[in-house]
Enzyme design. Sequence first.
Site, PDB file in Angstrom:
ATOM      1  N   GLU A  40       0.882  -1.184   0.000  1.00 29.27           N
ATOM      2  CA  GLU A  40       0.000   0.000   0.000  1.00 29.27           C
ATOM      3  C   GLU A  40       0.907   1.217   0.000  1.00 29.27           C
ATOM      4  O   GLU A  40       1.563   1.499   1.007  1.00 29.27           O
ATOM      5  CB  GLU A  40      -0.866   0.011   1.267  1.00 29.27           C
ATOM      6  CG  GLU A  40      -1.793  -1.178   1.401  1.00 29.27           C
ATOM      7  CD  GLU A  40      -2.927  -1.159   0.392  1.00 29.27           C
ATOM      8  OE1 GLU A  40      -3.217  -0.085  -0.161  1.00 29.27           O
ATOM      9  OE2 GLU A  40      -3.505  -2.227   0.152  1.00 29.27           O
ATOM     10  N   CYS A  46      -2.590   9.270   3.158  1.00 27.90           N
ATOM     11  CA  CYS A  46      -2.354   8.862   1.775  1.00 27.90           C
ATOM     12  C   CYS A  46      -3.575   9.135   0.902  1.00 27.90           C
ATOM     13  O   CYS A  46      -3.463   9.185  -0.314  1.00 27.90           O
ATOM     14  CB  CYS A  46      -1.996   7.391   1.736  1.00 27.90           C
ATOM     15  SG  CYS A  46      -3.222   6.381   2.569  1.00 27.90           S
ATOM     16  N   GLU A  85      -6.300  -4.563   0.866  1.00 26.70           N
ATOM     17  CA  GLU A  85      -6.549  -4.878   2.266  1.00 26.70           C
ATOM     18  C   GLU A  85      -8.050  -4.743   2.500  1.00 26.70           C
ATOM     19  O   GLU A  85      -8.801  -4.395   1.608  1.00 26.70           O
ATOM     20  CB  GLU A  85      -5.776  -3.905   3.159  1.00 26.70           C
ATOM     21  CG  GLU A  85      -4.267  -3.986   2.954  1.00 26.70           C
ATOM     22  CD  GLU A  85      -3.472  -3.147   3.963  1.00 26.70           C
ATOM     23  OE1 GLU A  85      -3.821  -1.980   4.157  1.00 26.70           O
ATOM     24  OE2 GLU A  85      -2.509  -3.683   4.536  1.00 26.70           O
TER      25      GLU A  85
HETATM   26  P1  NAD Z   1       8.465   4.810   4.439  1.00 25.40           P
HETATM   27  O1  NAD Z   1       8.369   4.017   3.199  1.00 25.40           O
HETATM   28  O2  NAD Z   1       9.642   5.678   4.633  1.00 25.40           O
HETATM   29  O3  NAD Z   1       8.411   3.876   5.727  1.00 25.40           O
HETATM   30  C1  NAD Z   1       7.348   2.978   5.962  1.00 25.40           C
HETATM   31  C2  NAD Z   1       7.850   1.835   6.822  1.00 25.40           C
HETATM   32  O4  NAD Z   1       8.798   1.089   6.072  1.00 25.40           O
HETATM   33  C3  NAD Z   1       8.572   2.270   8.102  1.00 25.40           C
HETATM   34  O5  NAD Z   1       8.234   1.385   9.143  1.00 25.40           O
HETATM   35  C4  NAD Z   1      10.030   2.140   7.720  1.00 25.40           C
HETATM   36  O6  NAD Z   1      10.871   1.925   8.809  1.00 25.40           O
HETATM   37  C5  NAD Z   1       9.981   0.907   6.829  1.00 25.40           C
HETATM   38  N1  NAD Z   1      11.110   0.755   5.897  1.00 25.40           N
HETATM   39  C6  NAD Z   1      11.871   1.720   5.332  1.00 25.40           C
HETATM   40  N2  NAD Z   1      12.852   1.160   4.585  1.00 25.40           N
HETATM   41  C7  NAD Z   1      12.686  -0.176   4.666  1.00 25.40           C
HETATM   42  C8  NAD Z   1      13.386  -1.290   4.125  1.00 25.40           C
HETATM   43  N3  NAD Z   1      14.474  -1.150   3.363  1.00 25.40           N
HETATM   44  N4  NAD Z   1      12.946  -2.520   4.419  1.00 25.40           N
HETATM   45  C9  NAD Z   1      11.859  -2.694   5.190  1.00 25.40           C
HETATM   46  N5  NAD Z   1      11.174  -1.695   5.758  1.00 25.40           N
HETATM   47  C10 NAD Z   1      11.577  -0.437   5.496  1.00 25.40           C
HETATM   48  O7  NAD Z   1       7.107   5.643   4.510  1.00 25.40           O
HETATM   49  P2  NAD Z   1       6.699   6.719   5.605  1.00 25.40           P
HETATM   50  O8  NAD Z   1       7.466   7.972   5.330  1.00 25.40           O
HETATM   51  O9  NAD Z   1       6.736   6.111   6.959  1.00 25.40           O
HETATM   52  O10 NAD Z   1       5.163   6.938   5.239  1.00 25.40           O
HETATM   53  C11 NAD Z   1       4.702   7.841   4.294  1.00 25.40           C
HETATM   54  C12 NAD Z   1       4.328   7.135   3.017  1.00 25.40           C
HETATM   55  O11 NAD Z   1       3.371   6.116   3.272  1.00 25.40           O
HETATM   56  C13 NAD Z   1       3.656   8.056   2.025  1.00 25.40           C
HETATM   57  O12 NAD Z   1       4.196   7.816   0.756  1.00 25.40           O
HETATM   58  C14 NAD Z   1       2.201   7.641   2.064  1.00 25.40           C
HETATM   59  O13 NAD Z   1       1.467   7.888   0.913  1.00 25.40           O
HETATM   60  C15 NAD Z   1       2.317   6.179   2.327  1.00 25.40           C
HETATM   61  N6  NAD Z   1       1.079   5.665   2.880  1.00 25.40           N
HETATM   62  C16 NAD Z   1       0.303   4.845   2.103  1.00 25.40           C
HETATM   63  C17 NAD Z   1      -0.893   4.359   2.598  1.00 25.40           C
HETATM   64  C18 NAD Z   1      -1.776   3.453   1.782  1.00 25.40           C
HETATM   65  O14 NAD Z   1      -2.659   2.843   2.338  1.00 25.40           O
HETATM   66  N7  NAD Z   1      -1.558   3.336   0.489  1.00 25.40           N
HETATM   67  C19 NAD Z   1      -1.293   4.702   3.890  1.00 25.40           C
HETATM   68  C20 NAD Z   1      -0.477   5.548   4.640  1.00 25.40           C
HETATM   69  C21 NAD Z   1       0.712   6.011   4.129  1.00 25.40           C
END
Ligand code: NAD
Length: 479
Positions: free
Chosen positions: A248, A282, A460
Amino acid sequence: MNIKNYINGQYENPINKEWIDNYCPANGEVYGKIPNSSKADVENAYNAAQSAFPSWSQTTFEARSRILIKISELLEANLQRFAEAESKDNGKPISLAKTVDIPRAASNFRFFGNAITQFASESHESVGHNAMNYTLRQPIGVVGCISPWNLPLYLFTWKIAPAIAAGNCLVAKPSEVTPMTAYLLGEICNEAGLPKGVLNIVHGLGTTTGQAIIEHPDIKAISFTGGTITGAHIAKVAAPMFKKLSLELGGKNPNIIFADCDYNDMLETTVRSSFSNQGQICLCGSRIFVETSIYKKFKKDFVEKVKKLKVGHPSDESTNIGALVSKTHLEKVLNYIEIAKNENGIILCGGEQVIVKDFENGYYLEPTVIEVSNDECRINQEEVFGPVVTIMPFNNEDEVLQMANKVKYGLSATLWTNDLKRTMRMSSQIQAGIIWVNTWMMRDLRTPFGGVKASGIGREGGFEALRFFTEAKNVCIKF
Ligand code: NAD
């Protein structure tokens, strides 16, 4: 205070004794430490999950349901405490944490506690072949759940509740930016009688802890919510290992307003769909397209309303816009405002950092409305994920449809019109996983939730989530 990992029903320090600072966005101060868990902690979490799996996967669905509903009730009983923790950790207004984040986290457990009692598989009688086929829906084993910072407990539980309900055991990681409520959840799971090892929560950076989860050879599925670039990286690592994947990701959602809409309702909702949670949802409609005949009026009324939103300390009940989640994120959003200016975007309101008295180091930003004339400019194409929206007029349905679809994302869209035929036409043609007509973010947890294009793969919600967290097995019996 030091946050700890929750492994095998117990709170543990990280083996490597490495810690990360946890910041309070409202005042910019460090108020705690988070483990930066290593491979060894993830291995411990995996082992606990693996040991719990034979028994949990054989637990009756009534028993699983009872525990999940108990967790939901305990969350509701602790609403104030969890809401305060969420607001402090994330910067979101306490009013939002109390009415949206924590109630929704409780609903996630209740919903999947109930859903699992109704989840059924199929059977197919092969008439003429004297055979009967039936499908088993078996839990996968140990699964990984990774969530972002914007709706911390809300999105964390949206994954872990169906995973647990379906009989899996978990290694789960909340965002390192907002770990607090996931940390507190462990206590509640113990109190609700969740057997130890079913849910294991490890904290740490994505590049260390998260990476250890996605590349673990025996974690068989990854459910991830977060940024598109991270999602692509996870797919690259996990797909060749044949892990089941649900991603997502980001969005850049259009909010399309036709002149025949219920104007006042649209205006109220558009303020919410633009700036709720500081625009860090999001699903926020960050690209607003308005039919030319009402564009001038909308622009005036909208800007007037946005200017009235109160930016302030998250714990103040009258605050509409709290703090952005981190300094880095604030800088990223400010940089996008500069990009917009350089692209000839006109700042109609906002655009500046806000200094809140007594909390001068907090990460506050004015809600910002930018008028653009070219839908292909960067501010209109890239995900900002902050309190920033663009507005521009459109002349007709075809034109706005093209602009709506001309981005790499496809998460959600909002449509404001009272024309049924137009609603049907556009809903089927807009490239998005979710379309709201004359409303925004009205959620029914039974519906499929997810995006297309760079907004992710998989769905989901409802039985979709239970299908993701189970493996279908066909049994064919000849008689
Ligand atoms: P992010 O991708 O930086 O981090 C999300 C999670 O991934 C965190 O727990 C982070 O620690 C983990 N992560 C980072 N690198 C990783 C790796 N190499 N391996 C495994 N895990 C890793 O995102 P963010 O800044 O926390 O959240 C914002 C983003 O989330 C925005 O782009 C937003 O649109 C998106 N989002 C999407 C939805 C949806 O349902 N589509 C909902 C909420 C947020």
